[in-house]
Design a protein around this motif. Structure first.
Motif, mmCIF file in Angstrom:
data_model
loop_
_atom_site.group_PDB
_atom_site.id
_atom_site.type_symbol
_atom_site.label_atom_id
_atom_site.label_comp_id
_atom_site.label_asym_id
_atom_site.label_seq_id
_atom_site.Cartn_x
_atom_site.Cartn_y
_atom_site.Cartn_z
ATOM 1 N N UNK A 100 -14.349 19.797 -1.877
ATOM 2 C CA UNK A 100 -13.196 19.187 -2.553
ATOM 3 C C UNK A 100 -13.626 18.084 -3.517
ATOM 4 N N UNK A 101 -14.561 17.260 -3.102
ATOM 5 C CA UNK A 101 -15.039 16.175 -3.971
ATOM 6 C C UNK A 101 -15.713 16.759 -5.209
ATOM 7 N N UNK A 102 -16.568 17.764 -5.017
ATOM 8 C CA UNK A 102 -17.240 18.400 -6.157
ATOM 9 C C UNK A 102 -16.217 19.056 -7.094
ATOM 10 N N UNK A 103 -15.250 19.745 -6.532
ATOM 11 C CA UNK A 103 -14.221 20.404 -7.337
ATOM 12 C C UNK A 103 -13.373 19.380 -8.080
ATOM 13 N N UNK A 104 -13.007 18.293 -7.407
ATOM 14 C CA UNK A 104 -12.200 17.251 -8.047
ATOM 15 C C UNK A 104 -12.959 16.620 -9.212
ATOM 16 N N UNK B 44 -15.146 18.007 -11.115
ATOM 17 C CA UNK B 44 -15.121 18.971 -12.229
ATOM 18 C C UNK B 44 -13.726 19.081 -12.855
ATOM 19 N N UNK B 45 -12.716 19.245 -12.020
ATOM 20 C CA UNK B 45 -11.356 19.443 -12.535
ATOM 21 C C UNK B 45 -10.863 18.197 -13.259
ATOM 22 N N UNK B 46 -11.089 17.016 -12.678
ATOM 23 C CA UNK B 46 -10.668 15.783 -13.347
ATOM 24 C C UNK B 46 -11.436 15.595 -14.656
ATOM 25 N N UNK B 47 -12.716 15.956 -14.661
ATOM 26 C CA UNK B 47 -13.507 15.833 -15.889
ATOM 27 C C UNK B 47 -12.940 16.727 -16.981
ATOM 28 N N UNK C 36 -5.279 22.985 -8.392
ATOM 29 C CA UNK C 36 -6.458 23.486 -9.109
ATOM 30 C C UNK C 36 -7.739 23.018 -8.413
ATOM 31 N N UNK C 37 -7.697 21.811 -7.867
ATOM 32 C CA UNK C 37 -8.846 21.283 -7.124
ATOM 33 C C UNK C 37 -9.062 22.102 -5.859
ATOM 34 N N UNK D 231 -6.858 20.185 1.572
ATOM 35 C CA UNK D 231 -7.003 19.083 0.621
ATOM 36 C C UNK D 231 -6.277 17.843 1.128
ATOM 37 N N UNK D 232 -5.018 18.015 1.525
ATOM 38 C CA UNK D 232 -4.220 16.855 1.948
ATOM 39 C C UNK D 232 -4.650 16.295 3.306
ATOM 40 N N UNK D 233 -5.299 17.094 4.134
ATOM 41 C CA UNK D 233 -5.854 16.551 5.386
ATOM 42 C C UNK D 233 -6.988 15.577 5.083
ATOM 43 N N UNK D 234 -7.779 15.894 4.080
ATOM 44 C CA UNK D 234 -8.896 15.025 3.711
ATOM 45 C C UNK D 234 -8.472 13.889 2.789
ATOM 46 N N UNK D 235 -7.567 14.182 1.874
ATOM 47 C CA UNK D 235 -7.165 13.219 0.848
ATOM 48 C C UNK D 235 -5.646 13.220 0.744
ATOM 49 N N UNK D 236 -4.988 12.236 1.359
ATOM 50 C CA UNK D 236 -3.528 12.244 1.414
ATOM 51 C C UNK D 236 -2.840 12.079 0.058
ATOM 52 N N UNK D 237 -3.592 11.616 -0.963
ATOM 53 C CA UNK D 237 -2.981 11.455 -2.280
ATOM 54 C C UNK D 237 -4.039 11.551 -3.373
#
Length: 184
Positions: free
Chosen positions: A21-25, A27-30, A40-41, A52-58
């Motif tokens: 998720x961190x790697x995808x985020x 790339x997608x944010x970039x 998309x992430x 995604x939301x279990x790891x990152x609530x927002x």
């Protein structure tokens, strides 16, 4: 017919899912900016939105995780006695070209305390380098780290509005213009 969903690999895959998720985020944010759709992430990471939301609530939590390495790079550079102002500005410029989303976070107006904390980390990293540059006569005596953050934000805002192929020349032209105001 839709593609088959990946099998749920259970709690044992939590660390792997988080890293994906961190790697995808990153790339997608970039590619799409900080307002990119979070689905998309999740899709790029190969997980469902629930994971995604279990790891990152927002969005902010995800963005902070995605760009922590950017901040760490700036902190590491600024801690190196051999690092000069130009070294740090090159790194910040590369980061803004590679990912306008990161600089949007650092220079944005959002008052989320988590974003304030990341901004403060970058500002603190700049303080010593700015002081050193002023003492060496590389910056005008009145220039502060906050003003340099403002300059980075201005250039990042400009870079974010041009096509990717034009980002580097645009950033270089903007720095050339601002250099005349910041340097003796």
């Amino acid at each position: 017919m839709s593609a088959p969903r990946p099998a749920n690999r259970g709690p044992g895959a939590a660390r792997e899912n988080r890293l994906a998720l961190v790697a995808a985020a990153t790339e997608v944010f970039a590619e799409q900016g900080i307002d990119a759709p979070l689905n998309a992430v999740a899709k790029r990471a190969g997980v469902g939105q629930g994971v995604l939301y279990r790891h990152f609530p927002d969005r902010v939590s995800l963005a902070l995780a995605a760009f922590d390495t950017n901040v760490a790079e700036i902190e590491t550079l600024s801690a190196d006695p051999a690092c000069g102002l130009d070294d740090l500005l090159r790194a910040l410029t590369r980061q803004m070209i590679d990912s306008v989303a990161f600089v949007e976070i650092v220079t944005g107006a959002d008052r989320d305390p988590r974003l304030e904390a990341i901004r403060e980390r970058v500002r603190v990293a700049l303080v010593g380098v700015v002081d050193q540059a002023r003492r060496a006569g590389v910056l005008r005596p009145a220039v502060t780290a906050d003003e340099l953050m403002l300059a980075v934000g201005m250039i990042a805002s400009l870079v974010a509005k041009v096509p990717e192929a034009e980002r580097r020349p645009t950033a270089e032209a903007a720095w050339a213009l601002l250099d005349r105001a910041l340097r003796p």
